[in-house]
Design an enzyme around this catalytic site. Structure first.
Site, PDB file in Angstrom:
ATOM      1  CB  VAL A   1      -0.944  23.334  -3.727  1.00 22.92           C
ATOM      2  CG1 VAL A   1       0.451  23.450  -3.127  1.00 22.92           C
ATOM      3  CG2 VAL A   1      -0.874  23.197  -5.241  1.00 22.92           C
TER       4      VAL A   1
ATOM      5  NE  ARG B   1       7.295  14.843  -0.263  1.00 24.33           N
ATOM      6  CZ  ARG B   1       7.334  15.603   0.832  1.00 24.33           C
ATOM      7  NH1 ARG B   1       8.359  16.434   1.050  1.00 24.33           N
ATOM      8  NH2 ARG B   1       6.376  15.539   1.738  1.00 24.33           N
TER       9      ARG B   1
ATOM     10  CD  GLU C   1      -3.038  -0.843   0.167  1.00 26.26           C
ATOM     11  OE1 GLU C   1      -3.201   0.301  -0.296  1.00 26.26           O
ATOM     12  OE2 GLU C   1      -3.711  -1.819  -0.199  1.00 26.26           O
TER      13      GLU C   1
ATOM     14  CB  THR D   1       9.734   4.967   0.455  1.00 31.01           C
ATOM     15  OG1 THR D   1       9.639   6.376   0.527  1.00 31.01           O
ATOM     16  CG2 THR D   1       9.296   4.416   1.795  1.00 31.01           C
ATOM     17  CG  ASP D   2      12.780   9.519  -0.210  1.00 29.95           C
ATOM     18  OD1 ASP D   2      11.574   9.183  -0.129  1.00 29.95           O
ATOM     19  OD2 ASP D   2      13.146  10.556  -0.820  1.00 29.95           O
ATOM     20  CD  GLU D   3       6.990   9.151   1.604  1.00 29.88           C
ATOM     21  OE1 GLU D   3       6.207   9.155   2.560  1.00 29.88           O
ATOM     22  OE2 GLU D   3       6.630   9.238   0.421  1.00 29.88           O
TER      23      GLU D   3
ATOM     24  CE1 TYR E   1       4.351   3.416   1.278  1.00 29.48           C
ATOM     25  CE2 TYR E   1       5.395   5.580   1.458  1.00 29.48           C
ATOM     26  CZ  TYR E   1       5.311   4.332   0.853  1.00 29.48           C
ATOM     27  OH  TYR E   1       6.187   3.992  -0.151  1.00 29.48           O
TER      28      TYR E   1
ATOM     29  CE  LYS F   1       7.942   0.189   1.239  1.00 33.51           C
ATOM     30  NZ  LYS F   1       7.643  -0.945   0.310  1.00 33.51           N
TER      31      LYS F   1
HETATM   32  P1  NAD Z   1       1.405   1.144  -6.399  1.00 33.95           P
HETATM   33  O1  NAD Z   1       0.453   1.497  -5.299  1.00 33.95           O
HETATM   34  O2  NAD Z   1       1.260   1.795  -7.715  1.00 33.95           O
HETATM   35  O3  NAD Z   1       1.361  -0.442  -6.666  1.00 33.95           O
HETATM   36  C1  NAD Z   1       1.340  -1.367  -5.631  1.00 33.95           C
HETATM   37  C2  NAD Z   1       0.989  -2.727  -6.233  1.00 33.95           C
HETATM   38  O4  NAD Z   1       1.009  -3.686  -5.179  1.00 33.95           O
HETATM   39  C3  NAD Z   1      -0.407  -2.775  -6.864  1.00 33.95           C
HETATM   40  O5  NAD Z   1      -0.348  -3.415  -8.104  1.00 33.95           O
HETATM   41  C4  NAD Z   1      -1.211  -3.573  -5.873  1.00 33.95           C
HETATM   42  O6  NAD Z   1      -2.279  -4.311  -6.473  1.00 33.95           O
HETATM   43  C5  NAD Z   1      -0.161  -4.485  -5.273  1.00 33.95           C
HETATM   44  N1  NAD Z   1      -0.506  -4.939  -3.932  1.00 33.95           N
HETATM   45  C6  NAD Z   1      -0.902  -4.170  -2.877  1.00 33.95           C
HETATM   46  N2  NAD Z   1      -1.161  -4.953  -1.810  1.00 33.95           N
HETATM   47  C7  NAD Z   1      -0.898  -6.225  -2.195  1.00 33.95           C
HETATM   48  C8  NAD Z   1      -0.962  -7.474  -1.534  1.00 33.95           C
HETATM   49  N3  NAD Z   1      -1.367  -7.561  -0.256  1.00 33.95           N
HETATM   50  N4  NAD Z   1      -0.632  -8.585  -2.213  1.00 33.95           N
HETATM   51  C9  NAD Z   1      -0.241  -8.512  -3.511  1.00 33.95           C
HETATM   52  N5  NAD Z   1      -0.172  -7.364  -4.198  1.00 33.95           N
HETATM   53  C10 NAD Z   1      -0.497  -6.226  -3.538  1.00 33.95           C
HETATM   54  O7  NAD Z   1       2.844   1.375  -5.781  1.00 33.95           O
HETATM   55  P2  NAD Z   1       4.177   1.917  -6.511  1.00 33.95           P
HETATM   56  O8  NAD Z   1       4.126   3.396  -6.508  1.00 33.95           O
HETATM   57  O9  NAD Z   1       4.366   1.175  -7.759  1.00 33.95           O
HETATM   58  O10 NAD Z   1       5.265   1.472  -5.445  1.00 33.95           O
HETATM   59  C11 NAD Z   1       5.865   0.179  -5.528  1.00 33.95           C
HETATM   60  C12 NAD Z   1       6.826   0.011  -4.384  1.00 33.95           C
HETATM   61  O11 NAD Z   1       7.826   1.018  -4.444  1.00 33.95           O
HETATM   62  C13 NAD Z   1       6.175   0.136  -3.002  1.00 33.95           C
HETATM   63  O12 NAD Z   1       6.749  -0.824  -2.155  1.00 33.95           O
HETATM   64  C14 NAD Z   1       6.541   1.542  -2.556  1.00 33.95           C
HETATM   65  O13 NAD Z   1       6.624   1.614  -1.157  1.00 33.95           O
HETATM   66  C15 NAD Z   1       7.882   1.724  -3.218  1.00 33.95           C
HETATM   67  N6  NAD Z   1       8.242   3.115  -3.554  1.00 33.95           N
HETATM   68  C16 NAD Z   1       7.372   3.903  -4.254  1.00 33.95           C
HETATM   69  C17 NAD Z   1       7.755   5.194  -4.602  1.00 33.95           C
HETATM   70  C18 NAD Z   1       6.858   6.096  -5.430  1.00 33.95           C
HETATM   71  O14 NAD Z   1       7.186   7.263  -5.627  1.00 33.95           O
HETATM   72  N7  NAD Z   1       5.739   5.611  -5.943  1.00 33.95           N
HETATM   73  C19 NAD Z   1       9.006   5.701  -4.207  1.00 33.95           C
HETATM   74  C20 NAD Z   1       9.871   4.846  -3.486  1.00 33.95           C
HETATM   75  C21 NAD Z   1       9.479   3.562  -3.169  1.00 33.95           C
END
Ligand code: NAD
Length: 351
Positions: free
Chosen positions: A214, A222, A83, A133-135, A158, A162
């Site tokens: 905003v 960011r 999530e 994430t960097d968060e 969140y 993480k």
């Molecule tokens: P997203 O929300 O677009 O996609 C998440 C995916 O995980 C979805 O396809 C969802 O169906 C699936 N998912 C969620 N819960 C699940 C579960 N219980 N079982 C199986 N599948 C499940 O997320 P994103 O933006 O693509 O991020 C992907 C990863 O990268 C995450 O771990 C996030 O923390 C990390 N991340 C994201 C960012 C960003 O800017 N978006 C930056 C750094 C790290």
């Protein structure tokens, strides 16, 4: 070599899988339970490739996960399922704890048990790559950058979920010898991002003449990374990263949120010259700040550049233009992605 990618129907996971199938020889099994953020249309270009398979499985279901491992016999795991939206974590933290913490625990345990069944040489080669994430590092003031040594100090449900999952992954390395890699990346942007996050929400709302919310004064900063650059970084870490190590990934592109929103408005003024919403900037509306809103994130990505030779190829200006153009050309995808799922409403107000 076969990779088990979790969350492959999401924004970053789908970009990674498209890249893996188009640019490398890896086979991929995508494990995703298709939450509101999961969308298989992001993978249309690879769906019929013999090196791609999809398993609709929730990572909280250990038995189903184990069956996927037994049937597909992956050589490595790239764990992206999560999530991922801070505002949703404020409204409903439970799903974040379940998927990000409990789901990661399940995946670690299933991976550990599965690895133990492999011949010695395959055990040595096995990798569990956790994408984070960097968060987790919390908030910066005006100066400084997050390094791999920055202490964890997460602010939101969140980021704390993480952070917890990062700790679990490192513990499974130290305690059980699971060969793990952890990456902590800054904000991603690019095609196929669900239009609840700042950049796609601003683009899609502006096109419809809706207000552009905003948060606070818009001065939160960011660091932005084009999603394909993230995909390349993840592959570099998987292939050449040192087991047990963490790599920060960033775009060297710090921007205040208000600057990002204004830049999108100017791009739309330029690209949609006949829009009745021009100048799009007039749609900007300052709204109540996010509770616990981190002021600034900025990444020191020197380690991954020095040790693995990775650096971002896309500049923020070129990447943002490409992204705006993609959303303009894919309005139908956006409408379908949000249909019955999200109407652009404000989330995360702690009601
Ligand atoms: P997203 O929300 O677009 O996609 C998440 C995916 O995980 C979805 O396809 C969802 O169906 C699936 N998912 C969620 N819960 C699940 C579960 N219980 N079982 C199986 N599948 C499940 O997320 P994103 O933006 O693509 O991020 C992907 C990863 O990268 C995450 O771990 C996030 O923390 C990390 N991340 C994201 C960012 C960003 O800017 N978006 C930056 C750094 C790290």
């Amino acid at each position: 070599m076969k990779l088990l990618v979790t969350g492959g129907a999401g924004f970053i996971g789908s970009a990674l899988i498209r890249y893996l199938i188009a640019e490398t020889g890896y086979s991929v099994v995508n494990v995703d339970c298709l939450t509101y953020a999961g969308n298989l249309s992001t993978l249309q270009s690879v769906a019929s490739d013999s090196r791609y398979a999809f398993e609709k499985v929730n990572i909280c279901d250990a038995a189903a996960l184990q069956s996927v491992f037994e049937r597909h016999k992956p050589d490595a795991v790239m764990h992206l399922a999560a999530e991922s939206h801070v505002d949703r974590s404020i409204d409903g933290p439970s799903a974040f704890i379940q998927t990000n913490v409990v789901g990661t625990y399940n995946l670690l345990e299933v991976s550990r048990r599965y690895r133990a069944t492999l011949p010695e040489d395959q055990q040595q080669q096995f990798r569990f790559h956790h994408i984070s994430t960097d968060e987790v590092y919390g908030s910066l003031g005006d100066e400084g950058l997050f390094t791999e040594e920055t202490p964890y100090d997460p602010s939101s449900p969140y980021s704390s979920s993480k952070a917890a999952s990062d700790h679990l992954v490192r513990a499974w390395h130290r305690t059980y010898g699971l060969p793990v890699l952890v990456t902590n990346c800054s904000n991603n942007y690019g095609p196929f991002q669900f239009p609840e996050k700042l950049i796609p929400l601003t683009i899609t709302s502006a096109l419809e003449g809706r207000p552009l919310p905003v948060y606070g004064t818009g001065q939160n900063v960011r660091d932005w990374l084009y999603v394909d650059d993230h995909a390349r970084a993840l592959i570099a870490v998987l292939e050449r990263g040192t087991i047990g190590e963490t790599y920060n990934i960033g775009g060297n592109s710090e921007r205040q949120n208000i600057v990002v929103v204004r830049t999108i408005c100017s791009l739309l003024d330029e690209l949609v010259a006949d829009s009745k919403n021009r100048p799009h900037e007039k749609l900007i509306t300052f709204v109540t700040d996010r509770p616990g809103h981190d002021q600034r994130y900025a990444i020191d990505a020197a380690k991954i550049q020095r040790e693995l030779g990775w650096k971002p190829l896309e500049s923020f200006d070129s990447g943002l233009k490409k992204t705006v153009e993609w959303y303009l050309a894919n309005r139908e995808w956006c409408a379908k992605a949000v249909a019955d799922r999200y109407a652009g409403e404000r989330l995360g107000l702690k009601t």
